[in-house]
Design a protein around this motif. Structure first.
Motif, PDB file in Angstrom:
ATOM      1  N   GLY A 130       0.818  -1.210   0.000  1.00  0.00           N
ATOM      2  CA  GLY A 130       0.000   0.000   0.000  1.00  0.00           C
ATOM      3  C   GLY A 130       0.846   1.250   0.000  1.00  0.00           C
ATOM      4  N   GLY A 131       0.253   2.339  -0.481  1.00  0.00           N
ATOM      5  CA  GLY A 131       0.999   3.581  -0.609  1.00  0.00           C
ATOM      6  C   GLY A 131       0.906   4.497   0.590  1.00  0.00           C
ATOM      7  N   SER A 132       0.267   4.055   1.676  1.00  0.00           N
ATOM      8  CA  SER A 132       0.149   4.929   2.844  1.00  0.00           C
ATOM      9  C   SER A 132       1.519   5.242   3.441  1.00  0.00           C
ATOM     10  N   THR A 133       2.453   4.273   3.362  1.00  0.00           N
ATOM     11  CA  THR A 133       3.818   4.522   3.861  1.00  0.00           C
ATOM     12  C   THR A 133       4.504   5.601   3.021  1.00  0.00           C
ATOM     13  N   ILE A 134       4.230   5.600   1.714  1.00  0.00           N
ATOM     14  CA  ILE A 134       4.803   6.616   0.831  1.00  0.00           C
ATOM     15  C   ILE A 134       4.221   7.988   1.169  1.00  0.00           C
ATOM     16  N   LEU A 135       2.885   8.040   1.328  1.00  0.00           N
ATOM     17  CA  LEU A 135       2.218   9.286   1.687  1.00  0.00           C
ATOM     18  C   LEU A 135       2.747   9.814   3.017  1.00  0.00           C
ATOM     19  N   ALA A 136       2.919   8.903   3.985  1.00  0.00           N
ATOM     20  CA  ALA A 136       3.424   9.295   5.300  1.00  0.00           C
ATOM     21  C   ALA A 136       4.834   9.864   5.204  1.00  0.00           C
ATOM     22  N   LYS A 137       5.669   9.256   4.375  1.00  0.00           N
ATOM     23  CA  LYS A 137       7.058   9.709   4.219  1.00  0.00           C
ATOM     24  C   LYS A 137       7.109  11.086   3.563  1.00  0.00           C
ATOM     25  N   ILE A 138       6.236  11.322   2.579  1.00  0.00           N
ATOM     26  CA  ILE A 138       6.199  12.615   1.901  1.00  0.00           C
ATOM     27  C   ILE A 138       5.773  13.717   2.877  1.00  0.00           C
ATOM     28  N   VAL A 139       4.698  13.444   3.640  1.00  0.00           N
ATOM     29  CA  VAL A 139       4.218  14.425   4.619  1.00  0.00           C
ATOM     30  C   VAL A 139       5.284  14.686   5.682  1.00  0.00           C
ATOM     31  N   ALA A 140       5.935  13.610   6.156  1.00  0.00           N
ATOM     32  CA  ALA A 140       6.968  13.750   7.184  1.00  0.00           C
ATOM     33  C   ALA A 140       8.157  14.575   6.679  1.00  0.00           C
ATOM     34  N   ALA A 141       8.460  14.435   5.384  1.00  0.00           N
ATOM     35  CA  ALA A 141       9.594  15.172   4.812  1.00  0.00           C
ATOM     36  C   ALA A 141       9.311  16.669   4.705  1.00  0.00           C
ATOM     37  N   LYS A 142       8.027  17.028   4.624  1.00  0.00           N
ATOM     38  CA  LYS A 142       7.652  18.430   4.417  1.00  0.00           C
ATOM     39  C   LYS A 142       7.084  19.094   5.666  1.00  0.00           C
ATOM     40  N   ILE A 213      20.875   5.034   4.002  1.00  0.00           N
ATOM     41  CA  ILE A 213      19.979   4.891   5.157  1.00  0.00           C
ATOM     42  C   ILE A 213      19.177   6.163   5.374  1.00  0.00           C
ATOM     43  N   VAL A 214      19.832   7.317   5.287  1.00  0.00           N
ATOM     44  CA  VAL A 214      19.141   8.596   5.455  1.00  0.00           C
ATOM     45  C   VAL A 214      18.077   8.784   4.376  1.00  0.00           C
ATOM     46  N   GLU A 215      18.413   8.415   3.148  1.00  0.00           N
ATOM     47  CA  GLU A 215      17.488   8.599   2.023  1.00  0.00           C
ATOM     48  C   GLU A 215      16.285   7.673   2.104  1.00  0.00           C
ATOM     49  N   HIS A 216      16.504   6.418   2.527  1.00  0.00           N
ATOM     50  CA  HIS A 216      15.430   5.426   2.440  1.00  0.00           C
ATOM     51  C   HIS A 216      14.766   5.078   3.774  1.00  0.00           C
ATOM     52  N   LEU A 217      15.467   5.283   4.893  1.00  0.00           N
ATOM     53  CA  LEU A 217      14.925   4.832   6.179  1.00  0.00           C
ATOM     54  C   LEU A 217      14.755   5.939   7.211  1.00  0.00           C
ATOM     55  N   GLY A 218      15.403   7.085   7.028  1.00  0.00           N
ATOM     56  CA  GLY A 218      15.290   8.156   8.005  1.00  0.00           C
ATOM     57  C   GLY A 218      16.639   8.620   8.510  1.00  0.00           C
ATOM     58  N   VAL A 242      15.647   0.424  14.394  1.00  0.00           N
ATOM     59  CA  VAL A 242      14.860   0.284  13.171  1.00  0.00           C
ATOM     60  C   VAL A 242      13.565  -0.470  13.444  1.00  0.00           C
ATOM     61  N   GLU A 243      12.475  -0.018  12.813  1.00  0.00           N
ATOM     62  CA  GLU A 243      11.201  -0.734  12.906  1.00  0.00           C
ATOM     63  C   GLU A 243      11.330  -2.098  12.235  1.00  0.00           C
ATOM     64  N   ASN A 244      10.623  -3.085  12.792  1.00  0.00           N
ATOM     65  CA  ASN A 244      10.702  -4.451  12.262  1.00  0.00           C
ATOM     66  C   ASN A 244      10.414  -4.525  10.767  1.00  0.00           C
ATOM     67  N   ARG A 249      14.265  -4.164   4.218  1.00  0.00           N
ATOM     68  CA  ARG A 249      14.746  -3.090   3.347  1.00  0.00           C
ATOM     69  C   ARG A 249      16.177  -2.698   3.705  1.00  0.00           C
ATOM     70  N   LEU A 250      16.494  -2.655   5.005  1.00  0.00           N
ATOM     71  CA  LEU A 250      17.847  -2.332   5.452  1.00  0.00           C
ATOM     72  C   LEU A 250      18.839  -3.387   4.969  1.00  0.00           C
ATOM     73  N   LYS A 251      18.458  -4.669   5.077  1.00  0.00           N
ATOM     74  CA  LYS A 251      19.332  -5.751   4.598  1.00  0.00           C
ATOM     75  C   LYS A 251      19.613  -5.598   3.108  1.00  0.00           C
ATOM     76  N   GLU A 252      18.578  -5.243   2.360  1.00  0.00           N
ATOM     77  CA  GLU A 252      18.732  -5.087   0.911  1.00  0.00           C
ATOM     78  C   GLU A 252      19.699  -3.948   0.592  1.00  0.00           C
ATOM     79  N   LEU A 253      19.577  -2.819   1.315  1.00  0.00           N
ATOM     80  CA  LEU A 253      20.473  -1.684   1.101  1.00  0.00           C
ATOM     81  C   LEU A 253      21.923  -2.070   1.385  1.00  0.00           C
ATOM     82  N   ILE A 254      22.137  -2.780   2.498  1.00  0.00           N
ATOM     83  CA  ILE A 254      23.499  -3.175   2.882  1.00  0.00           C
ATOM     84  C   ILE A 254      24.103  -4.113   1.846  1.00  0.00           C
TER      85      ILE A 254
END
Length: 276
Positions: A130-142, A213-218, A242-244, A249-254
């Protein structure tokens, strides 16, 4: 290639669990879940549009925006997850899948578990349902709001809406219980523990990892300086909470940045403060 097939295997299985929970337990009892899936269910109850079609319509623009925040591969897998889940929901509904239970209490509990398992599998496939995580990240960034706060506000709006639509506060309360059970089921499925983990990462590519990590997780994290026990060699380590749901996603980045990196994940039994 093999790992990507495994990801899509998780996504397919997770989509089936999620769709079955929605069709056999939520829809027959007029319950909702959280996020964009909950929005789609609200739209179905209001306008009688197919849930799957609404899921695609709501998530499509959010996923396009999400490419900037989560990367192309994650977004592509999420498109597959949402598309296949939507297809499964509408197909199951069209073929008249019978209600597993007409008891709203049982539907809230076991629907939450089914959706939680489905989401856990999809998260394990390094995707989102779902895109709610994307919406939340956009709002949090602004704004000054945290992404978790934005997602909580979205879920509470869905709960209030179902209370008005159904004119039944009991349905809203049981939907709230179901959302809680879903969240706990995801946590238990992914890591069998609390909602957050303490992560230590040792790498020779600290700067690149920190940037990702800053770009994708905070932005919360700390670089720890130390010395190795062999020849007193200088070492640096990243310390994160990190949230469970974000551990895959963190493993994939590493793995993408430094295949030789060393990662330790531990239980966060108690947290105090806003971050590191």
């Amino acid at each position: 290639m093999k790992s990507e097939l495994k990801n899509y295997g998780y996504i397919v299985l997770g989509s089936l669990f999620l769709a079955y929970g929605v069709v056999s337990l939520f829809l027959p009892n007029a319950l909702v879940t959280g996020g964009t899936s909950g929005m789609a269910l609200l739209g179905h109850y209001l306008f009688n549009f197919p849930v799957g079609v609404l899921m695609v319509a709501i998530n499509a623009p959010l996923l396009l925006l999400g490419t900037k925040y989560f990367g192309k591969h994650f977004t592509l897998r999420s498109i597959v997850a949402i598309g296949f889940t939507s297809l499964c929901i509408d197909t199951m509904a069209a073929f008249g899948f019978q209600a597993l239970s007409r008891d709203v209490i049982l539907a809230a509990i076991f629907g939450g578990i089914a959706v939680g398992i489905g989401l856990g599998l999809i998260f394990s496939g390094h995707a989102s349902a779902g895109g709610s995580t994307i919406l939340a990240k956009i709002v949090a960034a602004k704004t000054t709001l945290k992404a978790s706060t934005v997602m909580l506000i979205i879920d509470m709006c869905i709960i209030v809406s179902i209370a008005f639509i159904a004119k039944n506060i009991d349905l809203a309360l049981w939907s709230l219980v179901s959302i809680y059970i879903t969240a706990k089921s995801v946590d238990m499925f992914l890591t069998r523990g609390p909602s957050k983990k303490v992560v230590h990462i040792v790498s020779t590519k600290i700067e690149a990892l920190c940037e990702a990590i800053v770009e994708h997780l905070g932005k919360n994290g700390t670089i720890v300086h130390g010395e190795g026990i062999f020849e007193n060699e200088s070492k640096r380590m990243i310390f994160l909470v990190v949230e469970n749901a974000r551990i895959p996603r963190l493993k994939e980045l590493i793995q993408t940045i430094d295949k030789e990196a060393f990662m330790v994940v531990m239980e966060a039994s108690e947290l105090l403060g806003r971050g590191h």
